[in-house]
Design an enzyme around this catalytic site. Structure first.
Site, PDB file in Angstrom:
ATOM      1  N   THR A 298      12.231  -4.928   4.676  1.00  0.00           N
ATOM      2  CA  THR A 298      12.084  -6.313   5.142  1.00  0.00           C
ATOM      3  C   THR A 298      11.738  -7.144   3.906  1.00  0.00           C
ATOM      4  OG1 THR A 298       9.683  -6.170   5.436  1.00  0.00           O
ATOM      5  CG2 THR A 298      11.062  -5.462   7.302  1.00  0.00           C
TER       6      THR A 298
ATOM      7  N   LEU B   9      -3.713 -13.897   0.056  1.00  0.00           N
ATOM      8  CA  LEU B   9      -4.595 -14.787  -0.707  1.00  0.00           C
ATOM      9  C   LEU B   9      -4.624 -14.524  -2.221  1.00  0.00           C
ATOM     10  CD1 LEU B   9      -6.747 -17.070  -0.642  1.00  0.00           C
ATOM     11  CD2 LEU B   9      -8.453 -15.265  -0.491  1.00  0.00           C
TER      12      LEU B   9
ATOM     13  N   LYS C  78      -1.779  -4.115  15.952  1.00  0.00           N
ATOM     14  CA  LYS C  78      -2.302  -2.904  15.304  1.00  0.00           C
ATOM     15  C   LYS C  78      -3.254  -2.170  16.251  1.00  0.00           C
ATOM     16  CE  LYS C  78      -1.744  -1.529  11.663  1.00  0.00           C
ATOM     17  NZ  LYS C  78      -0.704  -0.651  11.038  1.00  0.00           N
TER      18      LYS C  78
ATOM     19  N   THR D 158       7.747  -4.146  15.749  1.00  0.00           N
ATOM     20  CA  THR D 158       7.550  -3.207  14.637  1.00  0.00           C
ATOM     21  C   THR D 158       6.277  -2.385  14.823  1.00  0.00           C
ATOM     22  OG1 THR D 158       8.727  -4.627  13.108  1.00  0.00           O
ATOM     23  CG2 THR D 158       7.209  -3.037  12.139  1.00  0.00           C
TER      24      THR D 158
ATOM     25  N   TYR E 156      -1.323 -10.179  14.932  1.00  0.00           N
ATOM     26  CA  TYR E 156      -1.249  -9.015  14.026  1.00  0.00           C
ATOM     27  C   TYR E 156      -2.268  -7.960  14.446  1.00  0.00           C
ATOM     28  CZ  TYR E 156      -2.435  -6.126   9.953  1.00  0.00           C
ATOM     29  OH  TYR E 156      -2.744  -5.063   9.126  1.00  0.00           O
TER      30      TYR E 156
ATOM     31  N   THR F 117      -6.017  -0.988  10.307  1.00  0.00           N
ATOM     32  CA  THR F 117      -6.809  -2.037   9.652  1.00  0.00           C
ATOM     33  C   THR F 117      -8.160  -2.238  10.336  1.00  0.00           C
ATOM     34  OG1 THR F 117      -6.867  -4.438   9.366  1.00  0.00           O
ATOM     35  CG2 THR F 117      -5.453  -3.646  11.088  1.00  0.00           C
ATOM     36  N   ASP F 118      -9.114  -2.781   9.586  1.00  0.00           N
ATOM     37  CA  ASP F 118     -10.418  -3.115  10.189  1.00  0.00           C
ATOM     38  C   ASP F 118     -10.305  -4.330  11.109  1.00  0.00           C
ATOM     39  OD1 ASP F 118     -10.011  -5.087   8.255  1.00  0.00           O
ATOM     40  OD2 ASP F 118     -12.023  -4.944   7.384  1.00  0.00           O
ATOM     41  N   GLU F 119      -9.150  -5.048  11.047  1.00  0.00           N
ATOM     42  CA  GLU F 119      -9.031  -6.282  11.833  1.00  0.00           C
ATOM     43  C   GLU F 119      -9.007  -6.009  13.333  1.00  0.00           C
ATOM     44  OE1 GLU F 119      -6.442  -9.286  10.180  1.00  0.00           O
ATOM     45  OE2 GLU F 119      -6.563  -8.397   8.195  1.00  0.00           O
TER      46      GLU F 119
ATOM     47  N   ARG G 247      -6.735 -21.621   9.424  1.00  0.00           N
ATOM     48  CA  ARG G 247      -5.860 -20.744  10.208  1.00  0.00           C
ATOM     49  C   ARG G 247      -6.352 -20.734  11.656  1.00  0.00           C
ATOM     50  NH1 ARG G 247      -5.856 -14.696   8.042  1.00  0.00           N
ATOM     51  NH2 ARG G 247      -4.039 -15.305   6.832  1.00  0.00           N
TER      52      ARG G 247
ATOM     53  N   ILE H 263       0.841  -1.208   0.000  1.00  0.00           N
ATOM     54  CA  ILE H 263       0.000   0.000   0.000  1.00  0.00           C
ATOM     55  C   ILE H 263       0.874   1.256   0.000  1.00  0.00           C
ATOM     56  CG2 ILE H 263      -1.815   1.264   1.242  1.00  0.00           C
ATOM     57  CD1 ILE H 263      -2.593  -1.512   2.488  1.00  0.00           C
TER      58      ILE H 263
ATOM     59  N   ASN I 221     -14.191 -16.213   0.662  1.00  0.00           N
ATOM     60  CA  ASN I 221     -12.902 -16.528   0.027  1.00  0.00           C
ATOM     61  C   ASN I 221     -13.066 -17.461  -1.172  1.00  0.00           C
ATOM     62  OD1 ASN I 221     -11.577 -15.006   1.912  1.00  0.00           O
ATOM     63  ND2 ASN I 221     -11.045 -16.743   3.235  1.00  0.00           N
TER      64      ASN I 221
HETATM   65  P1  NAD Z   1       3.427  -4.641   3.536  1.00  0.00           P
HETATM   66  O1  NAD Z   1       3.798  -5.774   4.431  1.00  0.00           O
HETATM   67  O2  NAD Z   1       3.258  -4.883   2.075  1.00  0.00           O
HETATM   68  O3  NAD Z   1       4.501  -3.466   3.667  1.00  0.00           O
HETATM   69  C1  NAD Z   1       5.025  -3.053   4.913  1.00  0.00           C
HETATM   70  C2  NAD Z   1       6.249  -2.195   4.636  1.00  0.00           C
HETATM   71  O4  NAD Z   1       6.771  -1.790   5.918  1.00  0.00           O
HETATM   72  C3  NAD Z   1       7.373  -2.932   3.904  1.00  0.00           C
HETATM   73  O5  NAD Z   1       7.899  -2.124   2.885  1.00  0.00           O
HETATM   74  C4  NAD Z   1       8.401  -3.178   4.997  1.00  0.00           C
HETATM   75  O6  NAD Z   1       9.738  -3.222   4.505  1.00  0.00           O
HETATM   76  C5  NAD Z   1       8.184  -1.977   5.907  1.00  0.00           C
HETATM   77  N1  NAD Z   1       8.622  -2.243   7.278  1.00  0.00           N
HETATM   78  C6  NAD Z   1       8.334  -3.342   8.027  1.00  0.00           C
HETATM   79  N2  NAD Z   1       8.959  -3.259   9.225  1.00  0.00           N
HETATM   80  C7  NAD Z   1       9.629  -2.077   9.232  1.00  0.00           C
HETATM   81  C8  NAD Z   1      10.451  -1.424  10.191  1.00  0.00           C
HETATM   82  N3  NAD Z   1      10.711  -1.996  11.378  1.00  0.00           N
HETATM   83  N4  NAD Z   1      10.968  -0.213   9.880  1.00  0.00           N
HETATM   84  C9  NAD Z   1      10.720   0.363   8.666  1.00  0.00           C
HETATM   85  N5  NAD Z   1       9.972  -0.227   7.720  1.00  0.00           N
HETATM   86  C10 NAD Z   1       9.425  -1.434   7.997  1.00  0.00           C
HETATM   87  O7  NAD Z   1       2.104  -4.026   4.179  1.00  0.00           O
HETATM   88  P2  NAD Z   1       0.843  -3.364   3.461  1.00  0.00           P
HETATM   89  O8  NAD Z   1      -0.121  -4.432   3.130  1.00  0.00           O
HETATM   90  O9  NAD Z   1       1.308  -2.425   2.436  1.00  0.00           O
HETATM   91  O10 NAD Z   1       0.237  -2.558   4.699  1.00  0.00           O
HETATM   92  C11 NAD Z   1       0.669  -1.230   4.984  1.00  0.00           C
HETATM   93  C12 NAD Z   1      -0.087  -0.720   6.194  1.00  0.00           C
HETATM   94  O11 NAD Z   1      -1.491  -0.740   5.934  1.00  0.00           O
HETATM   95  C13 NAD Z   1       0.126  -1.559   7.448  1.00  0.00           C
HETATM   96  O12 NAD Z   1       0.228  -0.701   8.544  1.00  0.00           O
HETATM   97  C14 NAD Z   1      -1.123  -2.415   7.531  1.00  0.00           C
HETATM   98  O13 NAD Z   1      -1.426  -2.751   8.870  1.00  0.00           O
HETATM   99  C15 NAD Z   1      -2.163  -1.476   6.943  1.00  0.00           C
HETATM  100  N6  NAD Z   1      -3.316  -2.132   6.285  1.00  0.00           N
HETATM  101  C16 NAD Z   1      -3.117  -3.125   5.359  1.00  0.00           C
HETATM  102  C17 NAD Z   1      -4.222  -3.695   4.727  1.00  0.00           C
HETATM  103  C18 NAD Z   1      -4.051  -4.761   3.673  1.00  0.00           C
HETATM  104  O14 NAD Z   1      -5.043  -5.304   3.180  1.00  0.00           O
HETATM  105  N7  NAD Z   1      -2.845  -5.083   3.228  1.00  0.00           N
HETATM  106  C19 NAD Z   1      -5.507  -3.273   5.047  1.00  0.00           C
HETATM  107  C20 NAD Z   1      -5.658  -2.248   5.992  1.00  0.00           C
HETATM  108  C21 NAD Z   1      -4.547  -1.693   6.593  1.00  0.00           C
HETATM  109  P1  TYD Z   2      -4.947 -12.677   3.772  1.00  0.00           P
HETATM  110  O1  TYD Z   2      -4.740 -12.307   2.345  1.00  0.00           O
HETATM  111  O2  TYD Z   2      -3.815 -13.311   4.528  1.00  0.00           O
HETATM  112  O3  TYD Z   2      -5.495 -11.378   4.528  1.00  0.00           O
HETATM  113  P2  TYD Z   2      -6.137 -11.257   6.036  1.00  0.00           P
HETATM  114  O4  TYD Z   2      -5.765 -12.449   6.826  1.00  0.00           O
HETATM  115  O5  TYD Z   2      -5.495 -10.006   6.526  1.00  0.00           O
HETATM  116  O6  TYD Z   2      -7.617 -11.114   5.827  1.00  0.00           O
HETATM  117  O7  TYD Z   2      -6.171 -13.683   3.839  1.00  0.00           O
HETATM  118  C1  TYD Z   2      -7.429 -13.353   3.278  1.00  0.00           C
HETATM  119  C2  TYD Z   2      -8.366 -14.487   3.560  1.00  0.00           C
HETATM  120  O8  TYD Z   2      -7.932 -15.636   2.825  1.00  0.00           O
HETATM  121  C3  TYD Z   2      -8.380 -14.921   5.023  1.00  0.00           C
HETATM  122  O9  TYD Z   2      -9.705 -15.312   5.363  1.00  0.00           O
HETATM  123  C4  TYD Z   2      -7.452 -16.116   5.061  1.00  0.00           C
HETATM  124  C5  TYD Z   2      -7.640 -16.733   3.693  1.00  0.00           C
HETATM  125  N1  TYD Z   2      -6.459 -17.411   3.112  1.00  0.00           N
HETATM  126  C6  TYD Z   2      -6.597 -18.690   2.558  1.00  0.00           C
HETATM  127  O10 TYD Z   2      -7.704 -19.280   2.566  1.00  0.00           O
HETATM  128  N2  TYD Z   2      -5.493 -19.286   2.026  1.00  0.00           N
HETATM  129  C7  TYD Z   2      -4.263 -18.676   2.011  1.00  0.00           C
HETATM  130  O11 TYD Z   2      -3.281 -19.291   1.519  1.00  0.00           O
HETATM  131  C8  TYD Z   2      -4.150 -17.361   2.555  1.00  0.00           C
HETATM  132  C9  TYD Z   2      -2.819 -16.660   2.586  1.00  0.00           C
HETATM  133  C10 TYD Z   2      -5.279 -16.771   3.105  1.00  0.00           C
END
Ligand code: NAD
Ligand code: TYD
Length: 355
Positions: free
Chosen positions: A36, A201, A165, A100, A161, A136-138, A292, A12, A260
């Protein structure tokens, strides 16, 4: 305005960096990332030479480094995305998530508090100090068959996780209440789109369908997630960053709930068509695997407040966004190959180590 974006090399974060760097040439965008396994500077190839963009490699857990960086750069605002983000990894290594997501966030809050205690923002230029925490909404836990998360839903995280958060959100609010730090928080639903690391996923299944590997579906595939295209999340962050009231919280989501198993069936159909395979071929790869631990059943986010107060709207329907995502992965085979082989780490070494 000099904006620190943390985690800008991640999924993101890279879309937020791209949007801000391109849309606001008058801002100086500083991307701080530890790189990372989830951080990939190839995500930012198209913006890395822009004059208003700078990259800093560093760890938000390192308090001395963070306070020196703030002292040196005097950031005006922060958009904090850096985090450990994968639920399955949090189940095997919770402490990394505490370090982190909690300690790292508190280090940034301390540095912002210290820096902004002495600086005065200039209201005439429409400029304000802001610590924007992306969450996150989680944190809200899990829903039954009905109901949605609103900004008032009590926190009830279940995975390490989401617990980490939730803790970071509480610290951000505590710094607002205790020290009057200017903060905003947003809680977004599941994102999908280009540059998504193939442990989650949707990109995992895109990769596996392409390579004819099993598609691992946890449990019966009945868990429900509320999917938002990543560029729509970035556009919401843009609106909230510029217009939200200090101290406020916004939920971000596209009213787009899917089981899913239905996501993966739709993905199989799209990919069969794009890969020229007979319809039904990829579905045969679906494999139900052990569930999970503590798997949240359903997430659904009510983003009415954001839509009503700040006039934000998601731009894409899911079918359209998913097809666009598949197109991106098929057109960017190198990105996927580099990520799955580990070669993406060499990009940083080649581009930055020699400077
Ligand atoms: P991501 O795992 O793709 O990216 C995380 C980034 O943070 C990476 O570039 C990593 O190198 C960097 N990072 C990790 N540890 C670090 C540290 N100690 N110091 C500096 N940099 C560090 O994550 P994402 O999916 O892009 O999510 C970004 C943010 O959005 C997160 O805070 C996550 O909780 C939030 N978020 C994600 C989702 C989703 O669906 N992916 C949804 C809602 C909120
Ligand atoms: P994920 O992409 O890990 O996001 P989050 O756990 O943050 O919602 O998982 C999305 C959904 O898919 C979640 O219900 C877990 C499920 N999932 C699978 O069924 N198989 C997989 O291999 C993964 C990674 C996730």
């Amino acid at each position: 305005m000099k904006i620190l974006i943390t985690g800008g090399a991640g999924f993101i974060g890279s879309h937020v960096v791209r949007l801000f760097t391109n849309k606001y040439p008058q801002y100086s965008i500083c991307n701080l990332d530890k790189l990372t396994y989830a951080g990939n500077l190839e995500n930012l190839k198209d913006v890395e030479r822009k004059p208003n963009y700078q990259f800093f490699k560093g760890d938000i857990v390192d308090a001395n480094f963070i306070s020196q960086l703030f002292e040196q750069e005097k950031f005006d605002a922060v958009i904090h995305l850096a985090a450990e983000s994968h639920v399955d990894r949090s189940i095997s290594n919770p402490l990394e998530f505490v370090n982190t997501n909690v300690i790292g966030t508190v280090n940034l809050l301390n540095a912002a508090k210290q820096t902004w205690a002495t600086g005065t923002p200039n209201p005439a230029s429409g400029f304000r100090h802001l610590f924007y925490h992306v969450s996150t909404d989680e944190v809200y836990g899990t829903l039954g068959d009905t109901g949605m998360f609103t900004e008032e839903t009590p926190y009830d995280p279940h995975s390490p996780y989401s617990a980490s958060k939730a803790a970071s959100d509480h610290f951000v609010r505590a710094y607002h209440d205790t020290y009057k730090l200017p903060v905003v928080i947003s809680n977004c639903s599941n994102n999908y789109g280009p540059n998504h690391f193939p442990e989650k996923l949707i990109p995992l299944c895109i990769h596996n369908i392409k390579s004819n590997k099993p598609l691992p579906i946890y449990g019966k595939g009945e868990n429900v997630r509320d999917w938002l295209y990543v560029e729509d999340h970035a556009s919401a962050i843009d609106v909230i960053f510029h217009t939200a009231t200090l101290g406020s919280t916004y939920n971000i989501g596209g009213h787009n709930e899917w089981k899913n198993i239905d996501v993966i069936r739709l993905l199989c159909k799209i990919m069969d068509s794009k890969l020229g395979r007979p319809e039904g071929t990829s579905e045969q790869l679906i494999t139900f695997v052990k569930d999970r631990a503590g798997h949240d059943l359903r997430y659904a986010i009510d983003s009415t407040k954001l839509q009503r107060e700040l006039s934000w709207q998601p731009s894409l329907q899911f079918e359209e966004g998913l097809a666009k995502t598949v197109d991106w992965y098929l057109a960017n085979e190198n990105w996927l190959n580099n990520v799955t082989s580990g070669d993406y780490k060499k990009y940083y070494e080649e581009q930055y180590a020699k400077r």
